[in-house]
Scaffold this motif. Sequence first.
Motif, short mmCIF file in Angstrom:
data_model
loop_
_atom_site.label_atom_id
_atom_site.label_comp_id
_atom_site.label_asym_id
_atom_site.label_seq_id
_atom_site.Cartn_x
_atom_site.Cartn_y
_atom_site.Cartn_z
N GLY A 111 0.80 -1.22 0.00
CA GLY A 111 0.00 0.00 0.00
C GLY A 111 0.83 1.27 0.00
N GLU A 112 0.11 2.35 -0.16
CA GLU A 112 0.70 3.68 -0.32
C GLU A 112 1.54 4.10 0.89
OE1 GLU A 112 1.28 6.72 -2.94
OE2 GLU A 112 -0.22 5.18 -3.29
N LYS A 113 1.01 3.92 2.10
CA LYS A 113 1.74 4.38 3.29
C LYS A 113 3.07 3.66 3.46
CE LYS A 113 -2.09 6.10 6.00
NZ LYS A 113 -2.86 5.99 7.24
N GLY A 114 3.07 2.37 3.29
CA GLY A 114 4.31 1.61 3.40
C GLY A 114 5.30 1.98 2.32
N PHE A 115 4.79 2.19 1.11
CA PHE A 115 5.67 2.58 0.00
C PHE A 115 6.29 3.94 0.29
CE2 PHE A 115 6.30 4.68 -4.14
CZ PHE A 115 7.27 3.84 -4.65
N GLU A 116 5.49 4.90 0.72
CA GLU A 116 6.01 6.24 1.01
C GLU A 116 7.03 6.21 2.16
OE1 GLU A 116 5.78 9.20 -0.57
OE2 GLU A 116 4.70 8.14 -2.14
N PHE A 117 6.78 5.38 3.17
CA PHE A 117 7.74 5.24 4.26
C PHE A 117 9.08 4.75 3.71
CE2 PHE A 117 10.00 2.68 7.37
CZ PHE A 117 10.09 3.57 8.44
N GLY A 118 9.04 3.72 2.89
CA GLY A 118 10.26 3.19 2.30
C GLY A 118 10.98 4.19 1.42
N LEU A 119 10.21 4.94 0.64
CA LEU A 119 10.82 5.98 -0.21
C LEU A 119 11.59 6.99 0.64
CD1 LEU A 119 8.30 7.15 -2.97
CD2 LEU A 119 10.48 5.98 -3.25
N GLN A 120 10.95 7.46 1.69
CA GLN A 120 11.60 8.45 2.55
C GLN A 120 12.84 7.86 3.24
OE1 GLN A 120 10.93 11.66 2.39
NE2 GLN A 120 9.30 11.15 0.95
N LEU A 121 12.77 6.58 3.59
CA LEU A 121 13.91 5.92 4.19
C LEU A 121 15.09 5.86 3.23
CD1 LEU A 121 14.46 4.50 6.92
CD2 LEU A 121 13.84 2.36 5.78
N VAL A 122 14.83 5.50 1.98
CA VAL A 122 15.90 5.46 0.98
C VAL A 122 16.43 6.87 0.74
CG1 VAL A 122 16.46 4.93 -1.42
CG2 VAL A 122 15.04 3.35 -0.11
N LEU A 123 15.54 7.84 0.61
CA LEU A 123 15.99 9.22 0.39
C LEU A 123 16.85 9.71 1.55
CD1 LEU A 123 15.94 11.72 -1.41
CD2 LEU A 123 13.90 12.46 -0.16
N SER A 124 16.50 9.34 2.76
CA SER A 124 17.33 9.71 3.93
C SER A 124 18.73 9.13 3.79
CB SER A 124 16.69 9.21 5.22
OG SER A 124 15.49 9.87 5.47
N GLY A 125 18.81 7.90 3.32
CA GLY A 125 20.12 7.27 3.10
C GLY A 125 20.93 7.99 2.04
N VAL A 126 20.26 8.41 0.97
CA VAL A 126 20.96 9.15 -0.10
C VAL A 126 21.46 10.48 0.46
CG1 VAL A 126 20.66 10.33 -2.32
CG2 VAL A 126 19.68 8.05 -1.98
N ARG A 127 20.61 11.18 1.19
CA ARG A 127 21.03 12.47 1.78
C ARG A 127 22.18 12.29 2.76
NH1 ARG A 127 15.03 14.76 1.97
NH2 ARG A 127 15.20 16.14 0.18
N GLN A 128 22.15 11.22 3.55
CA GLN A 128 23.24 10.96 4.49
C GLN A 128 24.53 10.69 3.74
OE1 GLN A 128 23.13 11.26 7.96
NE2 GLN A 128 25.34 11.23 7.56
N ARG A 129 24.43 9.96 2.66
CA ARG A 129 25.63 9.67 1.86
C ARG A 129 26.23 10.95 1.29
NH1 ARG A 129 27.29 4.76 0.59
NH2 ARG A 129 28.76 4.55 -1.10
N ILE A 130 25.37 11.86 0.86
CA ILE A 130 25.83 13.16 0.35
C ILE A 130 26.50 13.95 1.47
CG2 ILE A 130 25.06 15.39 -0.57
CD1 ILE A 130 22.80 13.73 -2.00
N ALA A 131 25.86 13.95 2.65
CA ALA A 131 26.42 14.68 3.79
C ALA A 131 27.77 14.11 4.20
CB ALA A 131 25.45 14.66 4.97
N ASP A 132 27.88 12.78 4.24
CA ASP A 132 29.15 12.14 4.59
C ASP A 132 30.23 12.49 3.58
OD1 ASP A 132 27.81 10.94 6.71
OD2 ASP A 132 27.74 8.95 5.78
N ARG A 133 29.87 12.47 2.32
CA ARG A 133 30.84 12.81 1.27
C ARG A 133 31.29 14.26 1.40
NH1 ARG A 133 32.67 11.44 -3.83
NH2 ARG A 133 32.55 13.10 -5.37
N SER A 134 30.34 15.14 1.68
CA SER A 134 30.64 16.55 1.85
C SER A 134 31.57 16.79 3.06
CB SER A 134 29.35 17.35 2.01
OG SER A 134 29.62 18.70 2.20
#
Length: 140
Positions: A111-134
């Motif tokens: 469902g939508e809620k679970g999918f959106e939760f997972g999307l935000q979780l992956v996006l958080s990981g991408v942002r953290q990777r950018i922050a770590d690289r920076s």
Amino acid sequence: MSGAMFEEALKPPPTDLAGFDWAEWLLDGARSIRSTALSRRDGAQVMARPRPLGPETRLPFELNVKALATSGLPARDCVLAMQTLRRFAIGSALQEQATPDAPPDAHMLVGEKGFEFGLQLVLSGVRQRIADRSSRASGA
């Protein structure tokens, strides 16, 4: 068929990347892949199959990598981030199509809620990777 479904689902990034919101573009792409997969009977199974790769797919892919690289990720990480979100979107759609009668909360990612939760979780990981690289680049 898979290639046609991906062409339908994925909008190319803008040619002018000034002010480009890479995160929203990435999320919209994942949402669109899931939506396209769910719009057809067995659509997720079709989209889970490898797309034929040829010269006509190379340029759009390179433009996508260039667009996501505006985030500060190196090209290899851009490819892996897009691959992760594509797999997550298709996997979520596969699960939904495999269990159409399941109550919305029967599985975490159905469902939508679970999918959106997972999307935000992956996006958080991408942002953290950018922050770590920076941080590493600035010597912090």
